[in-house]
Design an enzyme around this catalytic site. Sequence first.
Site, PDB file in Angstrom:
ATOM      1  N   PRO A  16       0.847  -1.205   0.000  1.00  0.00           N
ATOM      2  CA  PRO A  16       0.000   0.000   0.000  1.00  0.00           C
ATOM      3  C   PRO A  16       0.875   1.245   0.000  1.00  0.00           C
ATOM      4  O   PRO A  16       1.861   1.313   0.748  1.00  0.00           O
ATOM      5  CB  PRO A  16      -0.768  -0.105   1.333  1.00  0.00           C
ATOM      6  CG  PRO A  16       0.072  -0.981   2.214  1.00  0.00           C
ATOM      7  CD  PRO A  16       0.829  -1.904   1.292  1.00  0.00           C
ATOM      8  N   MET A  17       0.545   2.219  -0.841  1.00  0.00           N
ATOM      9  CA  MET A  17       1.250   3.508  -0.807  1.00  0.00           C
ATOM     10  C   MET A  17       0.247   4.621  -1.060  1.00  0.00           C
ATOM     11  O   MET A  17      -0.352   4.702  -2.152  1.00  0.00           O
ATOM     12  CB  MET A  17       2.358   3.558  -1.877  1.00  0.00           C
ATOM     13  CG  MET A  17       3.605   2.782  -1.491  1.00  0.00           C
ATOM     14  SD  MET A  17       4.949   3.052  -2.670  1.00  0.00           S
ATOM     15  CE  MET A  17       4.451   1.989  -4.010  1.00  0.00           C
ATOM     16  N   ALA A  18       0.084   5.469  -0.040  1.00  0.00           N
ATOM     17  CA  ALA A  18      -0.844   6.594  -0.152  1.00  0.00           C
ATOM     18  C   ALA A  18      -0.403   7.497  -1.300  1.00  0.00           C
ATOM     19  O   ALA A  18       0.787   7.795  -1.440  1.00  0.00           O
ATOM     20  CB  ALA A  18      -0.861   7.372   1.163  1.00  0.00           C
ATOM     21  N   GLN A  70      -6.927  -1.115   2.785  1.00  0.00           N
ATOM     22  CA  GLN A  70      -6.244  -0.735   4.030  1.00  0.00           C
ATOM     23  C   GLN A  70      -6.936   0.450   4.690  1.00  0.00           C
ATOM     24  O   GLN A  70      -7.235   1.451   4.037  1.00  0.00           O
ATOM     25  CB  GLN A  70      -4.777  -0.383   3.777  1.00  0.00           C
ATOM     26  CG  GLN A  70      -4.024  -0.316   5.107  1.00  0.00           C
ATOM     27  CD  GLN A  70      -2.619   0.240   4.997  1.00  0.00           C
ATOM     28  OE1 GLN A  70      -2.441   1.386   4.592  1.00  0.00           O
ATOM     29  NE2 GLN A  70      -1.636  -0.548   5.376  1.00  0.00           N
ATOM     30  N   CYS A 101       2.115   3.694   9.677  1.00  0.00           N
ATOM     31  CA  CYS A 101       2.336   4.999   9.038  1.00  0.00           C
ATOM     32  C   CYS A 101       3.101   5.938   9.990  1.00  0.00           C
ATOM     33  O   CYS A 101       2.695   6.132  11.134  1.00  0.00           O
ATOM     34  CB  CYS A 101       1.006   5.634   8.620  1.00  0.00           C
ATOM     35  SG  CYS A 101       1.263   7.237   7.837  1.00  0.00           S
ATOM     36  N   LYS A 140      -0.359  -4.280   9.343  1.00  0.00           N
ATOM     37  CA  LYS A 140       0.980  -3.902   8.860  1.00  0.00           C
ATOM     38  C   LYS A 140       1.578  -2.926   9.863  1.00  0.00           C
ATOM     39  O   LYS A 140       0.947  -1.928  10.218  1.00  0.00           O
ATOM     40  CB  LYS A 140       0.855  -3.263   7.474  1.00  0.00           C
ATOM     41  CG  LYS A 140       2.185  -2.871   6.828  1.00  0.00           C
ATOM     42  CD  LYS A 140       1.978  -2.574   5.346  1.00  0.00           C
ATOM     43  CE  LYS A 140       3.235  -2.146   4.637  1.00  0.00           C
ATOM     44  NZ  LYS A 140       3.645  -0.770   4.915  1.00  0.00           N
ATOM     45  N   GLY A 203      10.235  -3.513   3.148  1.00  0.00           N
ATOM     46  CA  GLY A 203      11.420  -2.681   3.392  1.00  0.00           C
ATOM     47  C   GLY A 203      12.545  -3.003   2.442  1.00  0.00           C
ATOM     48  O   GLY A 203      13.026  -4.126   2.392  1.00  0.00           O
ATOM     49  N   ASP A 204      12.917  -1.996   1.649  1.00  0.00           N
ATOM     50  CA  ASP A 204      14.050  -2.107   0.725  1.00  0.00           C
ATOM     51  C   ASP A 204      13.887  -3.225  -0.311  1.00  0.00           C
ATOM     52  O   ASP A 204      14.884  -3.829  -0.732  1.00  0.00           O
ATOM     53  CB  ASP A 204      15.376  -2.294   1.490  1.00  0.00           C
ATOM     54  CG  ASP A 204      15.713  -1.085   2.350  1.00  0.00           C
ATOM     55  OD1 ASP A 204      15.177   0.014   2.071  1.00  0.00           O
ATOM     56  OD2 ASP A 204      16.505  -1.231   3.295  1.00  0.00           O
ATOM     57  N   ARG A 227       8.472   1.218  -2.979  1.00  0.00           N
ATOM     58  CA  ARG A 227       9.151   2.208  -3.830  1.00  0.00           C
ATOM     59  C   ARG A 227       9.823   1.567  -5.036  1.00  0.00           C
ATOM     60  O   ARG A 227      10.008   2.214  -6.067  1.00  0.00           O
ATOM     61  CB  ARG A 227      10.159   2.998  -2.985  1.00  0.00           C
ATOM     62  CG  ARG A 227       9.465   3.972  -2.043  1.00  0.00           C
ATOM     63  CD  ARG A 227      10.436   4.620  -1.096  1.00  0.00           C
ATOM     64  NE  ARG A 227      10.995   3.652  -0.147  1.00  0.00           N
ATOM     65  CZ  ARG A 227      11.865   3.957   0.799  1.00  0.00           C
ATOM     66  NH1 ARG A 227      12.287   5.193   0.915  1.00  0.00           N
ATOM     67  NH2 ARG A 227      12.306   3.026   1.626  1.00  0.00           N
TER      68      ARG A 227
HETATM   69  C1  LIG Z   1       4.798   7.334  -0.883  1.00  0.00           C
HETATM   70  C2  LIG Z   1       4.565   6.223   0.112  1.00  0.00           C
HETATM   71  C3  LIG Z   1       3.318   6.033   0.626  1.00  0.00           C
HETATM   72  C4  LIG Z   1       3.086   4.997   1.545  1.00  0.00           C
HETATM   73  N1  LIG Z   1       1.817   4.788   2.011  1.00  0.00           N
HETATM   74  C5  LIG Z   1       1.564   3.722   2.807  1.00  0.00           C
HETATM   75  C6  LIG Z   1       0.231   3.410   3.187  1.00  0.00           C
HETATM   76  O1  LIG Z   1      -0.743   4.081   2.801  1.00  0.00           O
HETATM   77  N2  LIG Z   1       0.046   2.332   4.007  1.00  0.00           N
HETATM   78  C7  LIG Z   1       1.098   1.566   4.451  1.00  0.00           C
HETATM   79  O2  LIG Z   1       0.880   0.607   5.188  1.00  0.00           O
HETATM   80  N3  LIG Z   1       2.353   1.832   4.080  1.00  0.00           N
HETATM   81  C8  LIG Z   1       2.616   2.869   3.253  1.00  0.00           C
HETATM   82  N4  LIG Z   1       3.883   3.099   2.827  1.00  0.00           N
HETATM   83  C9  LIG Z   1       4.967   2.195   3.248  1.00  0.00           C
HETATM   84  C10 LIG Z   1       5.229   1.088   2.206  1.00  0.00           C
HETATM   85  O3  LIG Z   1       4.108   0.247   2.071  1.00  0.00           O
HETATM   86  C11 LIG Z   1       6.457   0.237   2.597  1.00  0.00           C
HETATM   87  O4  LIG Z   1       6.203  -0.426   3.806  1.00  0.00           O
HETATM   88  C12 LIG Z   1       7.715   1.097   2.751  1.00  0.00           C
HETATM   89  O5  LIG Z   1       7.859   2.006   1.679  1.00  0.00           O
HETATM   90  C13 LIG Z   1       8.976   0.222   2.851  1.00  0.00           C
HETATM   91  O6  LIG Z   1       9.232  -0.454   1.665  1.00  0.00           O
HETATM   92  P1  LIG Z   1      10.387   0.031   0.603  1.00  0.00           P
HETATM   93  O7  LIG Z   1      11.610   0.364   1.427  1.00  0.00           O
HETATM   94  O8  LIG Z   1      10.572  -1.215  -0.266  1.00  0.00           O
HETATM   95  O9  LIG Z   1       9.837   1.203  -0.116  1.00  0.00           O
HETATM   96  C14 LIG Z   1       4.146   4.146   1.947  1.00  0.00           C
HETATM   97  C15 LIG Z   1       5.418   4.365   1.415  1.00  0.00           C
HETATM   98  C16 LIG Z   1       5.646   5.379   0.507  1.00  0.00           C
HETATM   99  C17 LIG Z   1       7.027   5.565  -0.050  1.00  0.00           C
END
Ligand SMILES: Cc1cc2nc3c(=O)[nH]c(=O)nc-3n(C[C@H](O)[C@H](O)[C@H](O)COP(=O)(O)O)c2cc1C
Length: 326
Positions: A16-18, A70, A101, A140, A203-204, A227
């Site tokens: 999920p990513m807002a 979510q 969050c 989460k 994460g990563d 990401r």
């Molecule tokens: C722009 C953005 C928005 C995010 N929005 C949410 C969200 O709405 N809900 C959530 O549980 N995590 C959210 N996350 C966290 C990601 O789901 C993820 O756990 C976090 O980016 C770590 O993974 P990564 O290092 O592979 O990016 C968001 C992350 C980013 C970068």
Amino acid sequence: MKFCNIEVESPFFLAPMAGVTDVPFRSVCEDYGAALTYTEMVSAKALTYKDEKSARMLHLPEKRKPCFAQIFGSEPDVMAEGARLAAEISGAEGIDINMGCPVSKIVGNGEGSALMRDPKLAEAIIKAVVAAVDVPVTVKFRKGFEAGADTCVEFAKMAEQAGVAALCVHGRTRAQMYTGQSDRTAITRVREAITSIPVLASGDALSAKACFEILDETGADAVMIARGAEGNPFIFEDCLRRMQGRDLRRPTCGELLDLLIRHAEEMVAWKGERSLVEFRKHALWYLGRLSGVKPYKVQMSGVSDLAHLKSICEAIRKEDPAVKEA
Ligand SMILES: Cc1cc2nc3c(=O)[nH]c(=O)nc-3n(C[C@H](O)[C@H](O)[C@H](O)COP(=O)(O)O)c2cc1C
């Protein structure tokens, strides 16, 4: 494989990513192989107030892969009603509760990762949500809240006991926000402590190689790609190719531009041409994969109609710049 009794094609999920994982982006990622997706986080309270924008974020297209809706919030009764509404509006396969969050506005309201500081309230929320819906409920969360905090194992045990169907751990603390490294050992410890339900790693997860290392090192059942998918839905294809023992394939400039245009068209179909302002960040992420296109990036950052977006893409196509490694 099965996840929460749902058939999924692979252990590579879209996180999920807002502001990012809306219908068009989820659809593009699904086509490249994301096995399960999450909506953006939606406020339970806003749903109970019948906020139309929040409800719209939960509208799912007919043709899609499994999706979890979510929600976030801090009051058990509101979260229960929000979950019920989210399940009803979306028809999603499950409900995920956001307890990770890190954003100040959310934490300041006692929501998101703030709940890791109040496990009793988190437990009450989980129990209320589990009792309110017929679909699997997952949660989460993060490694911990404060810098150096490492409360994820206790938190995971609490959530398991409270009745969730799966867990997802992001190996960063709230204090880290999105900086530094995600601690894979924290995810491993949660995986080892939790025996009855799936554990997902976050994460990563920035490349297919990283995704496989995360799965191998942590023993997690699946990995959430966040990401790493921005401007790069190809990451899911890379993961599937690697799973099948095939060589990875770098997209051509033409493919990258075709995908950018298709994604923009889906955005316009879903939200109208005005949404191209929101889409600019996606366009710039795609262009970030191309060498020497700075002037076009400047043009793209002002784009607001589809014809202009396409004309920028066609000008880039003529130059056929090299595609960088993701
Ligand atoms: C722009 C953005 C928005 C995010 N929005 C949410 C969200 O709405 N809900 C959530 O549980 N995590 C959210 N996350 C966290 C990601 O789901 C993820 O756990 C976090 O980016 C770590 O993974 P990564 O290092 O592979 O990016 C968001 C992350 C980013 C970068």
